[in-house]
Design an enzyme around this catalytic site. Structure first.
Site, mmCIF file in Angstrom:
data_model
loop_
_atom_site.group_PDB
_atom_site.id
_atom_site.type_symbol
_atom_site.label_atom_id
_atom_site.label_comp_id
_atom_site.label_asym_id
_atom_site.label_seq_id
_atom_site.Cartn_x
_atom_site.Cartn_y
_atom_site.Cartn_z
ATOM 1 N N ASP A 62 6.403 1.008 13.803
ATOM 2 C CA ASP A 62 6.114 2.112 12.887
ATOM 3 C C ASP A 62 7.395 2.895 12.595
ATOM 4 O OD1 ASP A 62 5.013 4.546 11.785
ATOM 5 O OD2 ASP A 62 3.116 3.977 12.738
ATOM 6 N N THR A 139 9.011 6.386 -6.644
ATOM 7 C CA THR A 139 8.153 5.934 -7.733
ATOM 8 C C THR A 139 8.257 6.882 -8.919
ATOM 9 O OG1 THR A 139 5.812 5.827 -8.380
ATOM 10 C CG2 THR A 139 6.300 7.114 -6.441
ATOM 11 N N ASP A 140 7.983 6.337 -10.110
ATOM 12 C CA ASP A 140 7.976 7.218 -11.298
ATOM 13 C C ASP A 140 6.836 8.230 -11.240
ATOM 14 O OD1 ASP A 140 5.850 5.472 -11.741
ATOM 15 O OD2 ASP A 140 6.446 4.916 -13.771
ATOM 16 N N GLU A 141 5.855 7.988 -10.340
ATOM 17 C CA GLU A 141 4.686 8.876 -10.301
ATOM 18 C C GLU A 141 5.051 10.287 -9.848
ATOM 19 O OE1 GLU A 141 1.025 7.136 -8.925
ATOM 20 O OE2 GLU A 141 1.759 5.130 -9.333
ATOM 21 N N TYR A 190 -0.819 10.815 -3.129
ATOM 22 C CA TYR A 190 0.205 9.766 -2.968
ATOM 23 C C TYR A 190 1.526 10.212 -3.572
ATOM 24 C CZ TYR A 190 2.965 5.711 -4.472
ATOM 25 O OH TYR A 190 4.000 4.855 -4.735
ATOM 26 N N LYS A 194 5.276 11.139 -1.917
ATOM 27 C CA LYS A 194 6.537 10.457 -2.274
ATOM 28 C C LYS A 194 7.567 11.487 -2.773
ATOM 29 C CE LYS A 194 7.253 6.598 -2.332
ATOM 30 N NZ LYS A 194 7.765 5.696 -1.254
ATOM 31 N N ASN A 220 4.826 -2.055 -10.558
ATOM 32 C CA ASN A 220 5.264 -3.431 -10.285
ATOM 33 C C ASN A 220 4.088 -4.399 -10.331
ATOM 34 O OD1 ASN A 220 8.121 -3.567 -8.171
ATOM 35 N ND2 ASN A 220 7.489 -1.750 -9.268
ATOM 36 N N ASN A 289 -4.294 -0.131 -20.069
ATOM 37 C CA ASN A 289 -4.973 -0.911 -19.020
ATOM 38 C C ASN A 289 -5.916 -1.954 -19.605
ATOM 39 O OD1 ASN A 289 -3.663 0.590 -17.083
ATOM 40 N ND2 ASN A 289 -5.370 1.996 -16.744
HETATM 41 P P1 NAD Z 1 2.560 -2.099 -0.086
HETATM 42 O O1 NAD Z 1 1.424 -1.146 0.130
HETATM 43 O O2 NAD Z 1 2.300 -3.453 -0.602
HETATM 44 O O3 NAD Z 1 3.413 -2.269 1.257
HETATM 45 C C1 NAD Z 1 3.742 -1.215 2.112
HETATM 46 C C2 NAD Z 1 4.289 -1.822 3.399
HETATM 47 O O4 NAD Z 1 4.648 -0.741 4.280
HETATM 48 C C3 NAD Z 1 3.282 -2.700 4.147
HETATM 49 O O5 NAD Z 1 3.887 -3.889 4.570
HETATM 50 C C4 NAD Z 1 2.880 -1.845 5.345
HETATM 51 O O6 NAD Z 1 2.499 -2.609 6.475
HETATM 52 C C5 NAD Z 1 4.147 -1.042 5.576
HETATM 53 N N1 NAD Z 1 3.905 0.229 6.270
HETATM 54 C C6 NAD Z 1 2.979 1.165 5.959
HETATM 55 N N2 NAD Z 1 3.060 2.189 6.833
HETATM 56 C C7 NAD Z 1 4.074 1.903 7.688
HETATM 57 C C8 NAD Z 1 4.648 2.576 8.790
HETATM 58 N N3 NAD Z 1 4.188 3.778 9.177
HETATM 59 N N4 NAD Z 1 5.685 2.007 9.427
HETATM 60 C C9 NAD Z 1 6.158 0.778 9.045
HETATM 61 N N5 NAD Z 1 5.627 0.093 8.017
HETATM 62 C C10 NAD Z 1 4.603 0.647 7.335
HETATM 63 O O7 NAD Z 1 3.530 -1.272 -1.040
HETATM 64 P P2 NAD Z 1 4.473 -1.739 -2.226
HETATM 65 O O8 NAD Z 1 3.675 -1.780 -3.466
HETATM 66 O O9 NAD Z 1 5.233 -2.923 -1.794
HETATM 67 O O10 NAD Z 1 5.427 -0.474 -2.322
HETATM 68 C C11 NAD Z 1 6.652 -0.418 -1.590
HETATM 69 C C12 NAD Z 1 7.377 0.870 -1.948
HETATM 70 O O11 NAD Z 1 7.621 0.904 -3.364
HETATM 71 C C13 NAD Z 1 6.566 2.120 -1.626
HETATM 72 O O12 NAD Z 1 7.430 3.074 -1.103
HETATM 73 C C14 NAD Z 1 6.015 2.563 -2.974
HETATM 74 O O13 NAD Z 1 5.851 3.962 -3.015
HETATM 75 C C15 NAD Z 1 7.121 2.114 -3.907
HETATM 76 N N6 NAD Z 1 6.702 1.801 -5.289
HETATM 77 C C16 NAD Z 1 5.664 0.942 -5.512
HETATM 78 C C17 NAD Z 1 5.319 0.634 -6.822
HETATM 79 C C18 NAD Z 1 4.212 -0.351 -7.133
HETATM 80 O O14 NAD Z 1 3.873 -0.531 -8.317
HETATM 81 N N7 NAD Z 1 3.637 -1.024 -6.157
HETATM 82 C C19 NAD Z 1 6.018 1.196 -7.883
HETATM 83 C C20 NAD Z 1 7.077 2.074 -7.619
HETATM 84 C C21 NAD Z 1 7.412 2.354 -6.303
HETATM 85 P P1 TYD Z 2 -2.902 0.969 -9.886
HETATM 86 O O1 TYD Z 2 -2.622 -0.489 -9.845
HETATM 87 O O2 TYD Z 2 -3.780 1.550 -8.830
HETATM 88 O O3 TYD Z 2 -1.509 1.700 -9.972
HETATM 89 P P2 TYD Z 2 -1.169 3.283 -10.250
HETATM 90 O O4 TYD Z 2 -2.399 4.071 -10.074
HETATM 91 O O5 TYD Z 2 -0.161 3.559 -9.193
HETATM 92 O O6 TYD Z 2 -0.624 3.317 -11.632
HETATM 93 O O7 TYD Z 2 -3.593 1.297 -11.289
HETATM 94 C C1 TYD Z 2 -2.956 0.987 -12.516
HETATM 95 C C2 TYD Z 2 -3.830 1.536 -13.619
HETATM 96 O O8 TYD Z 2 -5.064 0.803 -13.654
HETATM 97 C C3 TYD Z 2 -4.226 2.995 -13.437
HETATM 98 O O9 TYD Z 2 -4.249 3.631 -14.701
HETATM 99 C C4 TYD Z 2 -5.630 2.918 -12.856
HETATM 100 C C5 TYD Z 2 -6.183 1.661 -13.470
HETATM 101 N N1 TYD Z 2 -7.156 0.907 -12.647
HETATM 102 C C6 TYD Z 2 -8.403 0.516 -13.197
HETATM 103 O O10 TYD Z 2 -8.708 0.814 -14.363
HETATM 104 N N2 TYD Z 2 -9.247 -0.190 -12.409
HETATM 105 C C7 TYD Z 2 -8.955 -0.535 -11.120
HETATM 106 O O11 TYD Z 2 -9.809 -1.161 -10.422
HETATM 107 C C8 TYD Z 2 -7.673 -0.142 -10.581
HETATM 108 C C9 TYD Z 2 -7.289 -0.496 -9.170
HETATM 109 C C10 TYD Z 2 -6.816 0.562 -11.383
#
Ligand code: NAD
Ligand code: TYD
Length: 384
Positions: A62, A139-141, A190, A194, A220, A289
């Site tokens: 962790d 994240t852009d969020e 969330y 961040k 992503n 979406n």
């Molecule tokens: P994910 O949820 O797929 O993976 C997160 C990973 O972190 C997992 O492997 C989990 O086991 C590990 N983890 C969680 N808590 C932990 C802890 N306390 N200690 C060690 N490991 C831990 O997430 P992702 O989509 O790969 O996102 C990775 C990063 O990118 C995040 O910081 C997220 O905020 C950022 N991000 C994601 C997106 C997206 O679209 N998915 C976009 C922009 C930024």
């Molecule tokens: P998500 O993949 O959860 O990413 P984020 O909320 O971080 O952008 O969702 C992408 C978009 O899709 C968001 O506008 C919410 C929508 N969404 C649905 O309409 N149905 C779903 O079941 C999920 C998971 C997301």
């Protein structure tokens, strides 16, 4: 000899896995240590080839564990720490935000603290600090939402297309995009967690000289994504002919980037980004979406042997997400101009490759979508 050691936290998650694979391909000399707690979305099988061939060292643990992080820093003296570890799903953060504060805020703080302690001890002993960059993956969020003021979609400017060296006509649904200087205005627990981590990381840079850089990326998609997020959830449901839950009217807009393009951007920021800077990364692929879901239906139908029952009648409009951000769009000019980075994969190509990957890795998906996943699904979707 150059120190090319990377400590990648959260490396068994979706983007972390894509980053580790990219890194090993890009830099044959890189020594990679993955620290991951393997929470519900971490998957060691995503990295089994790299672990078995000893291309990486995997540590289950962790990021909040001070003793463990300090020991790993002492043992490996990484040149780069790249922090992907996080709780990442907006809907889960609306259900219970505490794990988000624990990992995203306190966990990041622990990494910053341990890295600072190591740096301080090295400097006090008259040595150079071994850490070249602490990359905080954000994240852009954190910027909040943008307006949709071109609901039908307007073409991307010729200037943007030439910057991207892209010929396909992209569209934008608004006249504004996130830039790095915009105030943070997070909407969900969330994104608030961040944003907190970003502020702590920048404060550790300013106060203690820790060489921090931050990436803020758009949505992503690609291989290895846990099927709670829009694209893999829809792929799984289409394959099972289950209803496709579209929140609200499906008109919210996201800017999609192929995870490998993101990984390349993170590598560029780690190796060439300026300390103390934030870099936006985005795909310049805005989509509503509902359009993403319809496109997925077509792509899956075209890639499976038996596509009976795969059509738009699967779409099910469900209750909206509370506080649902309307639109995200990234202005990545800074990374493009300074680092020579740009997204290379078109949304069409990336989506086809993603569907193909899930079809070829059906077992990876099937191992997830049972047991706890089904309880999660029922809890999240039964009362929408
Ligand atoms: P994910 O949820 O797929 O993976 C997160 C990973 O972190 C997992 O492997 C989990 O086991 C590990 N983890 C969680 N808590 C932990 C802890 N306390 N200690 C060690 N490991 C831990 O997430 P992702 O989509 O790969 O996102 C990775 C990063 O990118 C995040 O910081 C997220 O905020 C950022 N991000 C994601 C997106 C997206 O679209 N998915 C976009 C922009 C930024
Ligand atoms: P998500 O993949 O959860 O990413 P984020 O909320 O971080 O952008 O969702 C992408 C978009 O899709 C968001 O506008 C919410 C929508 N969404 C649905 O309409 N149905 C779903 O079941 C999920 C998971 C997301």
């Amino acid at each position: 000899m150059t120190n090319n050691t990377f400590l990648v936290t959260g490396g068994a998650g979706f983007i972390g896995t894509n980053f580790v694979k990219f890194l090993l391909n890009e830099d044959a000399e890189a020594k990679v240590i993955v620290l991951d707690a393997l929470t519900y979305c971490g998957n060691i099988k995503s990295l089994s080839a790299e672990i078995e061939s000893h291309k990486i060292e995997f540590v289950k643990g962790d990021i909040i564990d001070r003793q463990l992080v300090a020991t790993l820093l002492e043992r490996y003296t990484p040149a780069y720490i790249v922090n992907f570890a996080a709780e990442t799903h907006v809907d889960r953060s609306l259900d219970d935000s505490r794990p988000f504060v624990r990992t995203n805020v306190e966990g990041t703080l622990n990494l910053l603290d341990c890295a600072t302690a190591q740096r301080r001890a090295q400097l006090e002993n008259g040595k150079e600090s071994t850490l070249r960059k602490f990359v905080q993956i954000s994240t852009d969020e954190v910027y909040g939402q943008l307006e949709i003021d071109c609901p039908e979609g307007a073409p991307l400017s010729a200037d943007t297309l030439s910057k991207l060296c892209r010929e396909d006509a992209g569209v934008t649904y608004g006249s504004s995009a996130f830039t790095e200087t915009m105030p943070l205005c997070a909407s969900s627990p969330y994104s608030a967690s961040k944003a907190s981590a970003d502020l702590l990381a920048l404060a550790y840079c300013r106060s203690f000289g820790l060489p921090v850089a931050i990436t803020r990326c758009s949505n992503n998609y690609g291989p290895y994504q846990y099927p709670e997020k829009l694209i893999p959830l829809m792929i799984n449901n289409i394959l099972l002919r289950k209803p496709l839950p579209v929140y609200g009217r499906g008109l919210n807009v996201r800017d999609w980037i192929y995870a490998e393009d993101h990984a390349r951007g993170v590598y560029a920021v780690a190796t060439a980004g300026r300390v103390g800077q934030v870099y936006n990364l985005g795909g310049y692929s805005e989509r509503r979406n509902i359009d993403v879901v319809k496109k997925l239906i077509n792509i899956v139908a075209s890639q499976v042997d038996d596509n009976a029952g795969i059509d738009e009648s699967l779409i099910s409009y469900v209750g909206d997400r509370p506080g649902h951000d309307m639109r995200y769009a990234i202005d990545a000019s800074k990374a493009i101009d300074e680092l020579g980075w740009r997204p290379l994969t078109s949304f069409d190509d990336g989506l086809k490759a993603t569907v193909a990957w899930y079809l070829a890795n059906r077992q990876w998906l099937n191992d997830i979508v049972s047991g706890d996943y089904l309880s999660y699904y029922d809890k999240m979707y039964s009362n929408r």
